[in-house]
Design a protein around this motif. Structure first.
Motif, mmCIF file in Angstrom:
data_model
loop_
_atom_site.group_PDB
_atom_site.id
_atom_site.type_symbol
_atom_site.label_atom_id
_atom_site.label_comp_id
_atom_site.label_asym_id
_atom_site.label_seq_id
_atom_site.Cartn_x
_atom_site.Cartn_y
_atom_site.Cartn_z
ATOM 1 N N SER A 136 0.846 -1.189 0.000
ATOM 2 C CA SER A 136 0.000 0.000 0.000
ATOM 3 C C SER A 136 0.882 1.239 0.000
ATOM 4 O O SER A 136 2.033 1.187 0.419
ATOM 5 C CB SER A 136 -0.920 0.014 1.221
ATOM 6 O OG SER A 136 -0.146 0.088 2.414
ATOM 7 N N PHE A 137 0.324 2.325 -0.489
ATOM 8 C CA PHE A 137 1.085 3.563 -0.532
ATOM 9 C C PHE A 137 0.151 4.764 -0.458
ATOM 10 O O PHE A 137 -1.033 4.663 -0.743
ATOM 11 C CB PHE A 137 1.941 3.651 -1.801
ATOM 12 C CG PHE A 137 1.149 3.697 -3.082
ATOM 13 C CD1 PHE A 137 0.790 4.910 -3.664
ATOM 14 C CD2 PHE A 137 0.778 2.524 -3.714
ATOM 15 C CE1 PHE A 137 0.061 4.955 -4.851
ATOM 16 C CE2 PHE A 137 0.051 2.555 -4.902
ATOM 17 C CZ PHE A 137 -0.312 3.770 -5.468
ATOM 18 N N SER A 138 0.715 5.882 -0.071
ATOM 19 C CA SER A 138 0.046 7.174 -0.149
ATOM 20 C C SER A 138 0.927 8.072 -1.004
ATOM 21 O O SER A 138 2.128 7.837 -1.122
ATOM 22 C CB SER A 138 -0.149 7.802 1.231
ATOM 23 O OG SER A 138 -1.165 7.135 1.937
ATOM 24 N N ARG A 190 -7.021 0.273 -5.059
ATOM 25 C CA ARG A 190 -6.984 -0.629 -3.889
ATOM 26 C C ARG A 190 -5.681 -0.501 -3.112
ATOM 27 O O ARG A 190 -5.627 -0.830 -1.933
ATOM 28 C CB ARG A 190 -7.172 -2.076 -4.326
ATOM 29 C CG ARG A 190 -8.561 -2.378 -4.768
ATOM 30 C CD ARG A 190 -8.722 -3.841 -5.051
ATOM 31 N NE ARG A 190 -10.094 -4.135 -5.432
ATOM 32 C CZ ARG A 190 -10.507 -5.319 -5.795
ATOM 33 N NH1 ARG A 190 -9.674 -6.334 -5.824
ATOM 34 N NH2 ARG A 190 -11.762 -5.503 -6.121
ATOM 35 N N ARG A 191 -4.633 -0.062 -3.777
ATOM 36 C CA ARG A 191 -3.322 0.058 -3.138
ATOM 37 C C ARG A 191 -3.061 1.448 -2.579
ATOM 38 O O ARG A 191 -2.342 1.598 -1.593
ATOM 39 C CB ARG A 191 -2.218 -0.272 -4.131
ATOM 40 C CG ARG A 191 -2.292 -1.642 -4.713
ATOM 41 C CD ARG A 191 -1.607 -2.606 -3.845
ATOM 42 N NE ARG A 191 -1.500 -3.892 -4.520
ATOM 43 C CZ ARG A 191 -0.671 -4.816 -4.158
ATOM 44 N NH1 ARG A 191 0.114 -4.615 -3.147
ATOM 45 N NH2 ARG A 191 -0.642 -5.961 -4.789
ATOM 46 N N CYS A 192 -3.584 2.482 -3.243
ATOM 47 C CA CYS A 192 -3.338 3.864 -2.815
ATOM 48 C C CYS A 192 -4.288 4.215 -1.675
ATOM 49 O O CYS A 192 -5.506 4.230 -1.844
ATOM 50 C CB CYS A 192 -3.526 4.836 -3.971
ATOM 51 S SG CYS A 192 -3.164 6.545 -3.517
ATOM 52 N N ARG A 193 -3.726 4.508 -0.526
ATOM 53 C CA ARG A 193 -4.539 4.816 0.643
ATOM 54 C C ARG A 193 -5.082 6.237 0.596
ATOM 55 O O ARG A 193 -6.204 6.496 1.005
ATOM 56 C CB ARG A 193 -3.712 4.626 1.919
ATOM 57 C CG ARG A 193 -3.248 3.198 2.147
ATOM 58 C CD ARG A 193 -4.364 2.351 2.741
ATOM 59 N NE ARG A 193 -4.068 0.950 2.774
ATOM 60 C CZ ARG A 193 -3.487 0.326 3.795
ATOM 61 N NH1 ARG A 193 -3.125 0.988 4.856
ATOM 62 N NH2 ARG A 193 -3.281 -0.967 3.724
ATOM 63 N N ARG A 194 -4.249 7.173 0.076
ATOM 64 C CA ARG A 194 -4.678 8.574 0.092
ATOM 65 C C ARG A 194 -3.711 9.432 -0.720
ATOM 66 O O ARG A 194 -2.526 9.122 -0.792
ATOM 67 C CB ARG A 194 -4.703 9.065 1.537
ATOM 68 C CG ARG A 194 -5.278 10.435 1.735
ATOM 69 C CD ARG A 194 -5.461 10.697 3.210
ATOM 70 N NE ARG A 194 -5.858 12.086 3.427
ATOM 71 C CZ ARG A 194 -5.932 12.637 4.612
ATOM 72 N NH1 ARG A 194 -5.655 11.944 5.695
ATOM 73 N NH2 ARG A 194 -6.305 13.897 4.734
ATOM 74 N N VAL A 195 -4.241 10.488 -1.298
ATOM 75 C CA VAL A 195 -3.415 11.519 -1.921
ATOM 76 C C VAL A 195 -3.429 12.712 -0.979
ATOM 77 O O VAL A 195 -4.489 13.211 -0.614
ATOM 78 C CB VAL A 195 -3.950 11.909 -3.315
ATOM 79 C CG1 VAL A 195 -3.162 13.082 -3.880
ATOM 80 C CG2 VAL A 195 -3.892 10.712 -4.270
ATOM 81 N N ALA A 213 1.474 7.174 9.638
ATOM 82 C CA ALA A 213 0.718 6.917 10.871
ATOM 83 C C ALA A 213 -0.785 6.808 10.632
ATOM 84 O O ALA A 213 -1.428 5.870 11.111
ATOM 85 C CB ALA A 213 0.999 8.019 11.888
ATOM 86 N N GLU A 214 -1.347 7.752 9.885
ATOM 87 C CA GLU A 214 -2.798 7.793 9.720
ATOM 88 C C GLU A 214 -3.312 6.883 8.595
ATOM 89 O O GLU A 214 -4.355 6.260 8.740
ATOM 90 C CB GLU A 214 -3.248 9.232 9.446
ATOM 91 C CG GLU A 214 -2.976 10.168 10.608
ATOM 92 C CD GLU A 214 -3.193 11.632 10.242
ATOM 93 O OE1 GLU A 214 -3.761 11.923 9.174
ATOM 94 O OE2 GLU A 214 -2.773 12.497 11.047
ATOM 95 N N ASP A 215 -2.576 6.852 7.494
ATOM 96 C CA ASP A 215 -3.019 6.043 6.351
ATOM 97 C C ASP A 215 -2.593 4.587 6.492
ATOM 98 O O ASP A 215 -3.080 3.723 5.786
ATOM 99 C CB ASP A 215 -2.457 6.608 5.041
ATOM 100 C CG ASP A 215 -2.805 8.058 4.820
ATOM 101 O OD1 ASP A 215 -3.682 8.584 5.531
ATOM 102 O OD2 ASP A 215 -2.187 8.673 3.932
ATOM 103 N N ARG A 216 -1.634 4.358 7.380
ATOM 104 C CA ARG A 216 -1.064 3.020 7.582
ATOM 105 C C ARG A 216 -0.550 2.440 6.277
ATOM 106 O O ARG A 216 -0.719 1.253 5.987
ATOM 107 C CB ARG A 216 -2.063 2.099 8.262
ATOM 108 C CG ARG A 216 -2.462 2.605 9.626
ATOM 109 C CD ARG A 216 -3.417 1.738 10.356
ATOM 110 N NE ARG A 216 -4.059 0.735 9.509
ATOM 111 C CZ ARG A 216 -4.789 -0.263 9.965
ATOM 112 N NH1 ARG A 216 -4.993 -0.377 11.237
ATOM 113 N NH2 ARG A 216 -5.331 -1.122 9.145
ATOM 114 N N CYS A 217 0.116 3.279 5.498
ATOM 115 C CA CYS A 217 0.675 2.829 4.223
ATOM 116 C C CYS A 217 2.082 2.284 4.461
ATOM 117 O O CYS A 217 2.745 2.618 5.434
ATOM 118 C CB CYS A 217 0.705 3.978 3.218
ATOM 119 S SG CYS A 217 1.654 5.409 3.751
ATOM 120 N N GLU A 218 2.503 1.438 3.544
ATOM 121 C CA GLU A 218 3.830 0.844 3.646
ATOM 122 C C GLU A 218 4.898 1.682 2.950
ATOM 123 O O GLU A 218 6.082 1.494 3.187
ATOM 124 C CB GLU A 218 3.818 -0.562 3.053
ATOM 125 C CG GLU A 218 2.920 -1.515 3.812
ATOM 126 C CD GLU A 218 2.832 -2.881 3.147
ATOM 127 O OE1 GLU A 218 3.640 -3.189 2.258
ATOM 128 O OE2 GLU A 218 1.928 -3.636 3.527
#
Length: 89
Positions: free
Chosen positions: A10-12, A35-40, A70-75
């Protein structure tokens, strides 16, 4: 997005300008990464401010990067602006 997809689940995306967000969100969907992008996210600082010594732009960027993790929990975080290339470390 294709490269980060190979190394993270996952990524932001963090970009400098707020007006970039709609275009980046469009690309996320166009390339099939919704599905992979948590947020822009955007920092809302001028790109040239990232090169100014003493500018708070880099501090604001670092804070946004930490918030993404921290908030998006992206890798991983994708820097959404070429002006951030020198800051990749």
């Amino acid at each position: 997005m294709h490269v980060v997809n190979m190394v993270a689940g996952s990524f932001s995306i963090v970009s400098a300008l707020g007006r970039s967000a709609p275009a980046l969100e469009h690309l996320v969907h166009k390339y099939g990464f919704e599905r992979r992008c948590r947020r822009v996210r955007t920092v809302s600082v001028p790109v040239l401010a990232l090169d100014e010594p003493g500018s708070e732009a880099v501090d604001r960027l670092r804070a946004e990067l930490a918030a993404a993790v921290a908030e998006d929990r992206c890798e991983a975080v994708v820097l959404g602006c070429a002006g951030m290339a020198d800051l990749n470390a």
